[in-house]
Write a protein that holds these residues in place. Sequence first.
Motif, short mmCIF file in Angstrom:
data_model
loop_
_atom_site.label_atom_id
_atom_site.label_comp_id
_atom_site.label_asym_id
_atom_site.label_seq_id
_atom_site.Cartn_x
_atom_site.Cartn_y
_atom_site.Cartn_z
N ALA A 113 12.67 22.97 16.41
CA ALA A 113 11.69 23.55 17.33
C ALA A 113 12.17 23.37 18.77
O ALA A 113 12.20 24.32 19.57
N GLN A 114 12.55 22.15 19.12
CA GLN A 114 13.02 21.88 20.48
C GLN A 114 14.25 22.70 20.83
O GLN A 114 14.39 23.20 21.96
N ALA A 115 15.16 22.87 19.89
CA ALA A 115 16.38 23.64 20.13
C ALA A 115 16.08 25.09 20.46
O ALA A 115 16.91 25.78 21.07
N ASN A 116 14.89 25.55 20.06
CA ASN A 116 14.50 26.94 20.32
C ASN A 116 13.42 27.06 21.39
O ASN A 116 12.79 28.10 21.53
N GLY A 117 13.21 25.99 22.13
CA GLY A 117 12.26 26.04 23.24
C GLY A 117 10.81 25.93 22.86
O GLY A 117 9.92 26.25 23.65
N VAL A 118 10.53 25.47 21.64
CA VAL A 118 9.16 25.28 21.17
C VAL A 118 8.87 23.79 21.13
O VAL A 118 9.67 23.01 20.60
N THR A 119 7.75 23.38 21.68
CA THR A 119 7.41 21.95 21.73
C THR A 119 6.74 21.52 20.42
O THR A 119 5.69 22.06 20.05
N GLY A 152 14.09 14.79 20.96
CA GLY A 152 14.06 14.59 22.40
C GLY A 152 12.65 14.32 22.91
O GLY A 152 11.66 14.36 22.17
N ALA A 153 12.56 14.08 24.21
CA ALA A 153 11.29 13.68 24.83
C ALA A 153 10.34 14.84 25.07
O ALA A 153 9.18 14.61 25.44
N ASP A 154 10.79 16.08 24.87
CA ASP A 154 9.89 17.23 25.03
C ASP A 154 9.06 17.38 23.76
O ASP A 154 9.31 18.23 22.90
N VAL A 155 8.07 16.52 23.63
CA VAL A 155 7.31 16.41 22.40
C VAL A 155 5.88 16.01 22.73
O VAL A 155 5.60 15.45 23.79
#
Length: 245
Positions: A113-119, A152-155
Amino acid sequence: MKNLLALNWKMNKTPSEARSWAAELTERFEEGDAELAVMAPFVTIPTLAANLPAGVGLGAQDVSAHESGAYTGETSAAMLADLGVRYVVVGHSERREYHAESDATVAAKAKLAQANGVTPIVCVGEKLDVREKGEHVAYTLEQLAGSLDGVGADVVVAYEPVWAIGTGKTATADDAEELAAAIRTALEQRYGKRAADIRVLYGGSVKPDNIASICAKPNVNGALVGGASLKAADVLGMNDALKSS
């Protein structure tokens, strides 16, 4: 930071019902002190994308642990991103229980999800027997560590005491704060200063009459809302409660 109300419809609402819900919400919705996002079934996401009021975001309830390929019935993170999805729930207790999803699977989904810009909204929480043994904090933190491995921290993290989901039972605001504070400390140990920007949600029978007291706690930054998300009037009530709190 703004509170987040992640509205989890679960397996409810057809596209036409979603359109009607969005229309009702639009009539009265005003942006306030909370961010709203609808965690919708896959088939309703395009309808919501075209009909949600400005300021209300799109979310999904699950995502594949695979990038693409021969995985019949799966939906990739890239597909969600292409639809404008901002958030995706991973590791919900129902996925863990009914689909035997492990912490490793949850982490794999969160990373894609993060790799595709989705949180990702990573869900953790204990069943009643764990709480009755007094092991709820240790259990939840262990689950959190496994579910964030390599993430990563974008969660966003959602604490959902399983015994309070759909049962009408609600953890008290102090119960929510106990786990939210423990989760916050674990996030600080993992991400350092970046943890200050991570929202910790509470999920479990959240309603207009208890949302303000729960979100008033210092380590609670919103809610993962189940049943009360299905009626636009209840969503508006929660939004209003957070405006006036």
